[in-house]
Design a protein around this motif. Structure first.
Motif, PDB file in Angstrom:
ATOM      1  N   PHE A  16      45.340 117.205 -28.061  1.00  0.00           N
ATOM      2  CA  PHE A  16      45.595 117.266 -26.624  1.00  0.00           C
ATOM      3  C   PHE A  16      47.096 117.098 -26.365  1.00  0.00           C
ATOM      4  O   PHE A  16      47.757 116.251 -26.977  1.00  0.00           O
ATOM      5  N   SER A  66      28.818 107.234 -15.612  1.00  0.00           N
ATOM      6  CA  SER A  66      29.682 106.131 -16.030  1.00  0.00           C
ATOM      7  C   SER A  66      28.797 104.909 -16.256  1.00  0.00           C
ATOM      8  O   SER A  66      27.765 104.769 -15.601  1.00  0.00           O
ATOM      9  N   ARG A  67      29.226 104.034 -17.163  1.00  0.00           N
ATOM     10  CA  ARG A  67      28.484 102.772 -17.277  1.00  0.00           C
ATOM     11  C   ARG A  67      28.768 101.866 -16.095  1.00  0.00           C
ATOM     12  O   ARG A  67      28.005 100.992 -15.779  1.00  0.00           O
ATOM     13  N   THR A  96      34.564 109.411 -16.493  1.00  0.00           N
ATOM     14  CA  THR A  96      35.755 108.646 -16.094  1.00  0.00           C
ATOM     15  C   THR A  96      36.861 108.753 -17.147  1.00  0.00           C
ATOM     16  O   THR A  96      37.929 108.175 -16.970  1.00  0.00           O
ATOM     17  N   GLY A  97      36.594 109.490 -18.228  1.00  0.00           N
ATOM     18  CA  GLY A  97      37.581 109.625 -19.295  1.00  0.00           C
ATOM     19  C   GLY A  97      38.386 110.910 -19.168  1.00  0.00           C
ATOM     20  O   GLY A  97      38.283 111.634 -18.177  1.00  0.00           O
ATOM     21  N   ARG A  98      39.190 111.169 -20.193  1.00  0.00           N
ATOM     22  CA  ARG A  98      40.092 112.333 -20.145  1.00  0.00           C
ATOM     23  C   ARG A  98      39.320 113.636 -20.099  1.00  0.00           C
ATOM     24  O   ARG A  98      39.508 114.465 -19.215  1.00  0.00           O
ATOM     25  N   GLN A  99      38.469 113.847 -21.108  1.00  0.00           N
ATOM     26  CA  GLN A  99      37.744 115.122 -21.155  1.00  0.00           C
ATOM     27  C   GLN A  99      36.772 115.236 -19.991  1.00  0.00           C
ATOM     28  O   GLN A  99      36.771 116.218 -19.249  1.00  0.00           O
ATOM     29  N   LYS A 119      31.355 114.292 -35.885  1.00  0.00           N
ATOM     30  CA  LYS A 119      31.077 115.332 -34.883  1.00  0.00           C
ATOM     31  C   LYS A 119      30.165 116.404 -35.485  1.00  0.00           C
ATOM     32  O   LYS A 119      29.276 116.939 -34.803  1.00  0.00           O
ATOM     33  N   ASP A 146      24.020 104.748 -19.854  1.00  0.00           N
ATOM     34  CA  ASP A 146      24.690 104.333 -21.092  1.00  0.00           C
ATOM     35  C   ASP A 146      24.152 105.201 -22.219  1.00  0.00           C
ATOM     36  O   ASP A 146      22.924 105.338 -22.364  1.00  0.00           O
ATOM     37  N   MET A 147      25.052 105.787 -22.992  1.00  0.00           N
ATOM     38  CA  MET A 147      24.620 106.669 -24.085  1.00  0.00           C
ATOM     39  C   MET A 147      23.858 105.912 -25.168  1.00  0.00           C
ATOM     40  O   MET A 147      23.265 106.504 -26.051  1.00  0.00           O
ATOM     41  N   GLN A 164      31.701 111.953 -26.823  1.00  0.00           N
ATOM     42  CA  GLN A 164      31.690 110.549 -27.240  1.00  0.00           C
ATOM     43  C   GLN A 164      33.080 110.215 -27.774  1.00  0.00           C
ATOM     44  O   GLN A 164      33.820 111.098 -28.167  1.00  0.00           O
ATOM     45  N   ASN A 165      33.374 108.915 -27.802  1.00  0.00           N
ATOM     46  CA  ASN A 165      34.687 108.519 -28.302  1.00  0.00           C
ATOM     47  C   ASN A 165      34.553 107.511 -29.447  1.00  0.00           C
ATOM     48  O   ASN A 165      34.317 106.321 -29.205  1.00  0.00           O
TER      49      ASN A 165
HETATM   50  N1  LIG Z   1      43.152 112.901 -28.518  1.00  0.00           N
HETATM   51  C1  LIG Z   1      43.061 114.150 -28.958  1.00  0.00           C
HETATM   52  O1  LIG Z   1      44.082 114.835 -29.179  1.00  0.00           O
HETATM   53  C2  LIG Z   1      41.701 114.766 -29.165  1.00  0.00           C
HETATM   54  C3  LIG Z   1      41.631 116.122 -29.496  1.00  0.00           C
HETATM   55  C4  LIG Z   1      40.362 116.680 -29.681  1.00  0.00           C
HETATM   56  C5  LIG Z   1      39.234 115.913 -29.530  1.00  0.00           C
HETATM   57  N2  LIG Z   1      39.343 114.583 -29.231  1.00  0.00           N
HETATM   58  C6  LIG Z   1      38.111 113.803 -29.080  1.00  0.00           C
HETATM   59  O2  LIG Z   1      37.994 113.392 -27.728  1.00  0.00           O
HETATM   60  C7  LIG Z   1      36.992 112.368 -27.698  1.00  0.00           C
HETATM   61  C8  LIG Z   1      37.373 111.310 -26.690  1.00  0.00           C
HETATM   62  O3  LIG Z   1      37.355 111.908 -25.420  1.00  0.00           O
HETATM   63  P1  LIG Z   1      38.188 111.309 -24.218  1.00  0.00           P
HETATM   64  O4  LIG Z   1      39.636 111.272 -24.600  1.00  0.00           O
HETATM   65  O5  LIG Z   1      37.782 112.031 -23.003  1.00  0.00           O
HETATM   66  O6  LIG Z   1      37.645 109.798 -24.209  1.00  0.00           O
HETATM   67  P2  LIG Z   1      37.912 108.663 -23.120  1.00  0.00           P
HETATM   68  O7  LIG Z   1      39.037 109.062 -22.218  1.00  0.00           O
HETATM   69  O8  LIG Z   1      37.949 107.380 -23.852  1.00  0.00           O
HETATM   70  O9  LIG Z   1      36.580 108.714 -22.227  1.00  0.00           O
HETATM   71  C9  LIG Z   1      35.353 108.354 -22.752  1.00  0.00           C
HETATM   72  C10 LIG Z   1      34.451 107.959 -21.600  1.00  0.00           C
HETATM   73  O10 LIG Z   1      33.143 107.729 -22.134  1.00  0.00           O
HETATM   74  C11 LIG Z   1      32.514 106.735 -21.361  1.00  0.00           C
HETATM   75  N3  LIG Z   1      31.676 105.943 -22.271  1.00  0.00           N
HETATM   76  C12 LIG Z   1      32.074 105.182 -23.317  1.00  0.00           C
HETATM   77  N4  LIG Z   1      31.022 104.607 -23.903  1.00  0.00           N
HETATM   78  C13 LIG Z   1      29.925 104.986 -23.193  1.00  0.00           C
HETATM   79  C14 LIG Z   1      28.537 104.737 -23.302  1.00  0.00           C
HETATM   80  N5  LIG Z   1      28.053 103.926 -24.248  1.00  0.00           N
HETATM   81  N6  LIG Z   1      27.713 105.315 -22.414  1.00  0.00           N
HETATM   82  C15 LIG Z   1      28.189 106.109 -21.422  1.00  0.00           C
HETATM   83  N7  LIG Z   1      29.483 106.401 -21.277  1.00  0.00           N
HETATM   84  C16 LIG Z   1      30.347 105.851 -22.154  1.00  0.00           C
HETATM   85  C17 LIG Z   1      33.592 105.887 -20.706  1.00  0.00           C
HETATM   86  O11 LIG Z   1      33.279 105.808 -19.333  1.00  0.00           O
HETATM   87  P3  LIG Z   1      32.749 104.448 -18.621  1.00  0.00           P
HETATM   88  O12 LIG Z   1      33.568 103.317 -19.178  1.00  0.00           O
HETATM   89  O13 LIG Z   1      33.019 104.739 -17.174  1.00  0.00           O
HETATM   90  O14 LIG Z   1      31.289 104.347 -18.950  1.00  0.00           O
HETATM   91  C18 LIG Z   1      34.876 106.689 -20.911  1.00  0.00           C
HETATM   92  O15 LIG Z   1      35.519 107.021 -19.687  1.00  0.00           O
HETATM   93  C19 LIG Z   1      36.882 111.835 -29.133  1.00  0.00           C
HETATM   94  O16 LIG Z   1      35.664 112.241 -29.699  1.00  0.00           O
HETATM   95  C20 LIG Z   1      38.053 112.508 -29.832  1.00  0.00           C
HETATM   96  O17 LIG Z   1      37.798 112.691 -31.211  1.00  0.00           O
HETATM   97  C21 LIG Z   1      40.554 114.009 -29.008  1.00  0.00           C
END
Ligand SMILES: NC(=O)c1ccc[n+]([C@@H]2O[C@H](COP(=O)([O-])OP(=O)(O)OC[C@H]3O[C@@H](n4cnc5c(N)ncnc54)[C@H](OP(=O)(O)O)[C@@H]3O)[C@@H](O)[C@H]2O)c1
Length: 296
Positions: A149, A35-36, A13-16, A127, A57-58, A78-79
């Motif tokens: 990004f 998704s959780r 449900t997130g960006r990546q 990471k 849930d991770m 992971q975030n």
């Molecule tokens: N921003 C940048 O420019 C950039 C560039 C390179 C790399 N990154 C990396 O990108 C990563 C973040 O990715 P993103 O932007 O895709 O994150 P995001 O949009 O916050 O999505 C993370 C997803 O993980 C799920 N989640 C969170 N905790 C969870 C858990 N305990 N168990 C299962 N699912 C869980 C959530 O879904 P639910 O709530 O539906 O469970 C959420 O939708 C980071 O590691 C960051 O360092 C970012």
């Protein structure tokens, strides 16, 4: 291989994860999106697009075992912004362990940075801890390393007026050259990689579809959208208090060698967006009623 095995997507449900899910579905893969909260709107949209949506849930290995049953491949991300650096390592390792138990044939890890230790950027080091753990599991693993990004320039969740257009240049200067990639293109790269484990397993890919300085991005923004990007002059110490890791990352870019060659990414996704194409796409969107014109 395309479309022939079930791929589980964490963070769907997130960006990546969302971009990876959409790219895999477009290529014909069966996708299990994790998704959780499968009842939430973003999860229901994935189901409507054709993914099987499951709850896991991770932090909960038993739920990961259920989510990974019968999987050919997995995209894991992971975030640390939401779970902290220790949480990122714990969750990334939990997912890797569950993937090993399930016998998945290809794990693609959403990472970042250069792959080098000692940057002083906590979320790069965490990471690398995850990657070190994965390397010991005997799984075919491919690591994807986007740097920044393109959404940082446009997505309100990233507060671009304070972040990319103010604090980043304040910490690193306008001339810092940034390797950019959009999340949709990251998703398409992940889909290509999952389709070809023989070529990609065991490799780490630095990703960028365009390398542009912040000054160039500002110029492109001004030309394409007809106004300079909005800036909000948030005091850097205040930003640092709320996002210390991002501040450390942006400070690191002042002296880091960010010489990613976009050709490798473009070989995988030839029409990946340049900064200009990304901002043009943005310019083509209808404006919100009542939105102000003009920048600061
Ligand atoms: N921003 C940048 O420019 C950039 C560039 C390179 C790399 N990154 C990396 O990108 C990563 C973040 O990715 P993103 O932007 O895709 O994150 P995001 O949009 O916050 O999505 C993370 C997803 O993980 C799920 N989640 C969170 N905790 C969870 C858990 N305990 N168990 C299962 N699912 C869980 C959530 O879904 P639910 O709530 O539906 O469970 C959420 O939708 C980071 O590691 C960051 O360092 C970012």
């Amino acid at each position: 291989m395309v479309g022939s095995g079930l791929v589980v997507v964490m963070g769907a449900t997130g960006r990546q994860g969302g971009a990876v899910t959409r790219a895999l579905l477009a290529d014909g893969w069966p996708v299990r999106a994790v998704s959780r909260r499968p009842d939430r709107r973003a999860a229901r949209a994935l189901a409507a697009a054709g993914a099987e949506v499951v709850a896991a849930d991770m932090e909960d290995p038993a739920s990961l075992d259920r989510a990974l049953a019968g999987a050919y491949g997995i995209y894991s991300v992971q975030n640390p912004m939401t779970c902290g650096l220790e949480g990122e390592v714990r969750q990334g390792c939990n997912v890797g362990d569950a993937a090993a138990r399930a016998g998945v044939r290809h794990l693609v890890q959403g990472s970042a940075g250069t792959g080098q230790r000692g940057t002083g950027v906590g979320s790069f080091e965490s990471k690398l801890d995850v990657e070190a753990h994965l390397a010991g599991l005997g799984l075919p693993v491919t690591v994807l390393r986007p740097m920044a990004f393109m959404e940082l320039m446009t997505d309100r969740a990233f507060s671009p007026a304070a972040g990319v257009w103010h604090v980043w240049p304040a910490l690193a200067g306008w001339d810092v050259r940034v390797p950019w990639l959009s999340c949709p293109d990251l998703g398409r790269v992940a889909a290509r990689v999952l389709a070809d484990p023989r070529r990609f397993a065991g490799r780490a890919l630095q990703l960028a579809s365009d390398v542009r300085s912040l000054a160039e991005c500002r110029e492109i923004h001004t030309r394409v959208l007809g106004r300079p990007p909005r800036r909000f002059p948030m005091p850097v110490p205040l930003f640092e208090r709320f996002a210390p890791d991002i501040a450390a990352l942006w400070r690191w870019t002042r002296t880091a060698a960010l010489d990613v060659d976009p050709r490798a990414t473009l070989a995988l996704v030839p029409d990946a967006a340049t900064v200009e194409a990304w901002l043009r796409r943005r310019a083509g969107r209808p404006r919100r009623p009542g939105a102000r014109r003009g920048g600061r």
